[in-house]
Write a protein that holds these residues in place. Structure first.
Motif, mmCIF file in Angstrom:
data_model
loop_
_atom_site.group_PDB
_atom_site.id
_atom_site.type_symbol
_atom_site.label_atom_id
_atom_site.label_comp_id
_atom_site.label_asym_id
_atom_site.label_seq_id
_atom_site.Cartn_x
_atom_site.Cartn_y
_atom_site.Cartn_z
ATOM 1 N N GLU A 145 -32.109 93.130 2.646
ATOM 2 C CA GLU A 145 -32.161 91.747 2.145
ATOM 3 C C GLU A 145 -31.820 91.682 0.671
ATOM 4 O OE1 GLU A 145 -36.109 90.518 3.280
ATOM 5 O OE2 GLU A 145 -35.513 90.174 5.362
ATOM 6 N N ALA A 146 -32.310 92.641 -0.124
ATOM 7 C CA ALA A 146 -32.011 92.652 -1.566
ATOM 8 C C ALA A 146 -30.525 92.891 -1.807
ATOM 9 C CB ALA A 146 -32.853 93.702 -2.271
ATOM 10 N N ALA A 147 -29.918 93.810 -1.054
ATOM 11 C CA ALA A 147 -28.494 94.113 -1.219
ATOM 12 C C ALA A 147 -27.647 92.911 -0.808
ATOM 13 C CB ALA A 147 -28.122 95.345 -0.401
ATOM 14 N N GLU A 148 -28.057 92.240 0.257
ATOM 15 C CA GLU A 148 -27.310 91.049 0.701
ATOM 16 C C GLU A 148 -27.422 89.926 -0.310
ATOM 17 O OE1 GLU A 148 -28.847 90.350 4.643
ATOM 18 O OE2 GLU A 148 -27.512 91.857 5.538
ATOM 19 N N ALA A 149 -28.598 89.765 -0.910
ATOM 20 C CA ALA A 149 -28.793 88.729 -1.919
ATOM 21 C C ALA A 149 -27.937 89.027 -3.151
ATOM 22 C CB ALA A 149 -30.264 88.626 -2.309
ATOM 23 N N ASP A 150 -27.869 90.294 -3.559
ATOM 24 C CA ASP A 150 -27.023 90.679 -4.694
ATOM 25 C C ASP A 150 -25.560 90.421 -4.390
ATOM 26 O OD1 ASP A 150 -29.185 91.463 -6.209
ATOM 27 O OD2 ASP A 150 -28.940 93.613 -5.806
ATOM 28 N N ALA A 151 -25.130 90.732 -3.170
ATOM 29 C CA ALA A 151 -23.719 90.577 -2.787
ATOM 30 C C ALA A 151 -23.319 89.103 -2.724
ATOM 31 C CB ALA A 151 -23.468 91.248 -1.441
ATOM 32 N N SER A 152 -24.286 88.253 -2.343
ATOM 33 C CA SER A 152 -23.957 86.826 -2.216
ATOM 34 C C SER A 152 -24.152 86.076 -3.535
ATOM 35 C CB SER A 152 -24.818 86.187 -1.118
ATOM 36 O OG SER A 152 -26.174 86.126 -1.524
ATOM 37 N N GLY A 153 -24.681 86.787 -4.547
ATOM 38 C CA GLY A 153 -24.892 86.159 -5.846
ATOM 39 C C GLY A 153 -26.131 85.304 -5.916
ATOM 40 N N ALA A 154 -27.007 85.459 -4.963
ATOM 41 C CA ALA A 154 -28.233 84.638 -4.921
ATOM 42 C C ALA A 154 -29.238 85.097 -5.931
ATOM 43 C CB ALA A 154 -28.859 84.704 -3.527
#
Length: 156
Positions: free
Chosen positions: A147-156
Protein backbone atom coordinates in the motif's frame (compact mmCIF):
# COMPACT_ATOMS: atom_id res chain seq x y z
CA UNK A 1 47.68 -15.60 27.02
CA UNK A 2 44.54 -17.49 26.00
CA UNK A 3 44.16 -18.63 22.41
CA UNK A 4 41.74 -16.77 20.15
CA UNK A 5 39.37 -19.74 20.26
CA UNK A 6 39.46 -19.77 24.07
CA UNK A 7 38.62 -16.04 24.18
CA UNK A 8 35.63 -16.53 21.86
CA UNK A 9 34.36 -19.60 23.71
CA UNK A 10 34.59 -17.60 26.96
CA UNK A 11 32.55 -14.81 25.35
CA UNK A 12 29.77 -17.27 24.51
CA UNK A 13 29.87 -18.69 28.06
CA UNK A 14 29.55 -15.23 29.59
CA UNK A 15 26.58 -14.42 27.30
CA UNK A 16 24.53 -17.45 28.38
CA UNK A 17 21.28 -16.60 30.15
CA UNK A 18 22.32 -18.77 33.11
CA UNK A 19 25.61 -16.85 33.49
CA UNK A 20 25.07 -13.40 31.90
CA UNK A 21 28.21 -11.49 32.83
CA UNK A 22 28.10 -8.29 30.77
CA UNK A 23 31.15 -6.65 32.37
CA UNK A 24 33.17 -9.86 31.93
CA UNK A 25 32.07 -10.01 28.28
CA UNK A 26 33.11 -6.37 27.79
CA UNK A 27 36.53 -7.08 29.31
CA UNK A 28 37.25 -9.48 26.43
CA UNK A 29 37.18 -6.52 23.98
CA UNK A 30 39.88 -3.99 23.17
CA UNK A 31 39.28 -0.50 24.51
CA UNK A 32 37.88 0.59 21.13
CA UNK A 33 36.29 -2.78 20.28
CA UNK A 34 32.91 -3.03 18.59
CA UNK A 35 29.99 -5.47 18.62
CA UNK A 36 28.05 -5.21 15.36
CA UNK A 37 24.53 -6.64 15.11
CA UNK A 38 24.71 -6.65 11.32
CA UNK A 39 21.09 -7.52 10.32
CA UNK A 40 19.72 -4.81 12.59
CA UNK A 41 22.36 -2.19 11.63
CA UNK A 42 23.39 -1.66 15.24
CA UNK A 43 26.90 -1.09 16.58
CA UNK A 44 27.74 -1.26 20.28
CA UNK A 45 30.91 0.20 21.82
CA UNK A 46 32.28 0.44 25.34
CA UNK A 47 29.56 0.28 27.99
CA UNK A 48 26.95 -0.38 25.30
CA UNK A 49 28.40 -3.86 24.74
CA UNK A 50 27.14 -5.39 28.00
CA UNK A 51 23.82 -3.54 27.55
CA UNK A 52 23.32 -5.37 24.25
CA UNK A 53 23.63 -8.68 26.11
CA UNK A 54 21.33 -7.74 28.98
CA UNK A 55 18.77 -6.26 26.57
CA UNK A 56 18.53 -9.50 24.61
CA UNK A 57 18.48 -11.59 27.79
CA UNK A 58 15.63 -9.42 29.09
CA UNK A 59 13.56 -10.66 26.15
CA UNK A 60 14.92 -14.23 26.11
CA UNK A 61 16.16 -14.83 29.68
CA UNK A 62 17.10 -18.46 29.01
CA UNK A 63 19.19 -17.52 25.95
CA UNK A 64 21.59 -20.24 24.85
CA UNK A 65 23.97 -20.37 21.92
CA UNK A 66 24.51 -23.81 20.47
CA UNK A 67 27.90 -23.74 18.76
CA UNK A 68 27.82 -25.90 15.64
CA UNK A 69 31.28 -25.12 14.29
CA UNK A 70 34.24 -23.04 15.42
CA UNK A 71 36.95 -22.28 12.88
CA UNK A 72 40.14 -20.35 13.66
CA UNK A 73 41.98 -18.62 10.83
CA UNK A 74 44.79 -16.65 12.43
CA UNK A 75 43.23 -13.72 14.28
CA UNK A 76 39.75 -14.48 12.94
CA UNK A 77 37.34 -16.92 14.57
CA UNK A 78 34.31 -17.92 12.49
CA UNK A 79 31.43 -19.57 14.33
CA UNK A 80 28.26 -21.19 13.04
CA UNK A 81 25.65 -21.37 15.76
CA UNK A 82 21.99 -21.31 16.72
CA UNK A 83 20.64 -18.74 19.18
CA UNK A 84 17.92 -20.37 21.27
CA UNK A 85 15.60 -19.19 24.01
CA UNK A 86 12.05 -18.47 25.11
CA UNK A 87 10.26 -15.17 24.41
CA UNK A 88 9.43 -14.12 27.98
CA UNK A 89 10.09 -10.37 27.85
CA UNK A 90 8.72 -7.44 25.84
CA UNK A 91 10.33 -7.19 22.39
CA UNK A 92 10.77 -3.51 21.45
CA UNK A 93 9.85 -2.35 17.93
CA UNK A 94 9.56 1.15 16.43
CA UNK A 95 5.76 1.02 16.86
CA UNK A 96 5.60 -0.53 20.32
CA UNK A 97 6.52 -3.65 22.23
CA UNK A 98 5.60 -7.18 21.19
CA UNK A 99 4.29 -8.76 24.36
CA UNK A 100 5.87 -12.04 25.48
CA UNK A 101 4.50 -15.02 23.57
CA UNK A 102 6.28 -17.85 25.35
CA UNK A 103 7.43 -19.02 21.90
CA UNK A 104 10.78 -20.75 21.53
CA UNK A 105 13.35 -19.32 19.15
CA UNK A 106 16.04 -21.25 17.30
CA UNK A 107 17.81 -18.74 15.07
CA UNK A 108 20.56 -19.68 12.60
CA UNK A 109 23.54 -17.38 13.04
CA UNK A 110 27.10 -16.88 11.84
CA UNK A 111 29.55 -14.83 13.89
CA UNK A 112 32.91 -13.43 12.87
CA UNK A 113 35.29 -12.45 15.64
CA UNK A 114 38.40 -10.39 14.84
CA UNK A 115 41.00 -10.43 17.59
CA UNK A 116 44.18 -8.47 18.30
CA UNK A 117 46.66 -9.61 20.93
CA UNK A 118 44.11 -11.81 22.69
CA UNK A 119 41.30 -9.23 22.74
CA UNK A 120 38.21 -8.84 20.55
CA UNK A 121 38.60 -5.90 18.20
CA UNK A 122 35.43 -6.49 16.17
CA UNK A 123 32.55 -8.93 16.64
CA UNK A 124 30.14 -9.18 13.70
CA UNK A 125 26.95 -11.11 14.44
CA UNK A 126 24.93 -12.20 11.39
CA UNK A 127 21.71 -13.58 12.87
CA UNK A 128 18.66 -14.47 10.80
CA UNK A 129 16.49 -11.71 12.28
CA UNK A 130 13.62 -12.61 9.95
CA UNK A 131 13.57 -16.14 11.40
CA UNK A 132 13.53 -14.79 14.96
CA UNK A 133 10.64 -12.44 14.19
CA UNK A 134 8.63 -15.20 12.51
CA UNK A 135 9.21 -17.48 15.50
CA UNK A 136 7.73 -14.91 17.90
CA UNK A 137 4.78 -14.34 15.57
CA UNK A 138 5.93 -11.07 14.00
CA UNK A 139 5.99 -11.93 10.33
CA UNK A 140 6.42 -9.25 7.67
CA UNK A 141 3.53 -6.91 6.94
CA UNK A 142 3.51 -7.14 3.15
CA UNK A 143 0.10 -5.44 2.86
CA UNK A 144 1.33 -2.17 4.40
CA UNK A 145 4.48 -2.25 2.28
CA UNK A 146 2.49 -2.74 -0.92
CA UNK A 147 0.00 0.00 0.00
CA UNK A 148 2.84 2.43 0.81
CA UNK A 149 4.62 1.69 -2.49
CA UNK A 150 1.38 2.12 -4.44
CA UNK A 151 0.66 5.42 -2.69
CA UNK A 152 4.18 6.67 -3.53
CA UNK A 153 3.79 5.59 -7.17
CA UNK A 154 0.43 7.34 -7.52
CA UNK A 155 1.72 10.52 -5.86
CA UNK A 156 -0.78 10.30 -3.03
Amino acid sequence: MRSNEEVVREAYRLAEGSVLDGPGFRDLFTEDGTFNDVPNSQTFRGDQIPQALTGFAGIFPDVHRELLGVHVIGDVVAVELRIQGTHLGAFPTPVGDIRPTGNRIDVPTADLWYLRQGKVETFNCYNAANVLLAQIGAGPDFTSAIEAAEADASGA
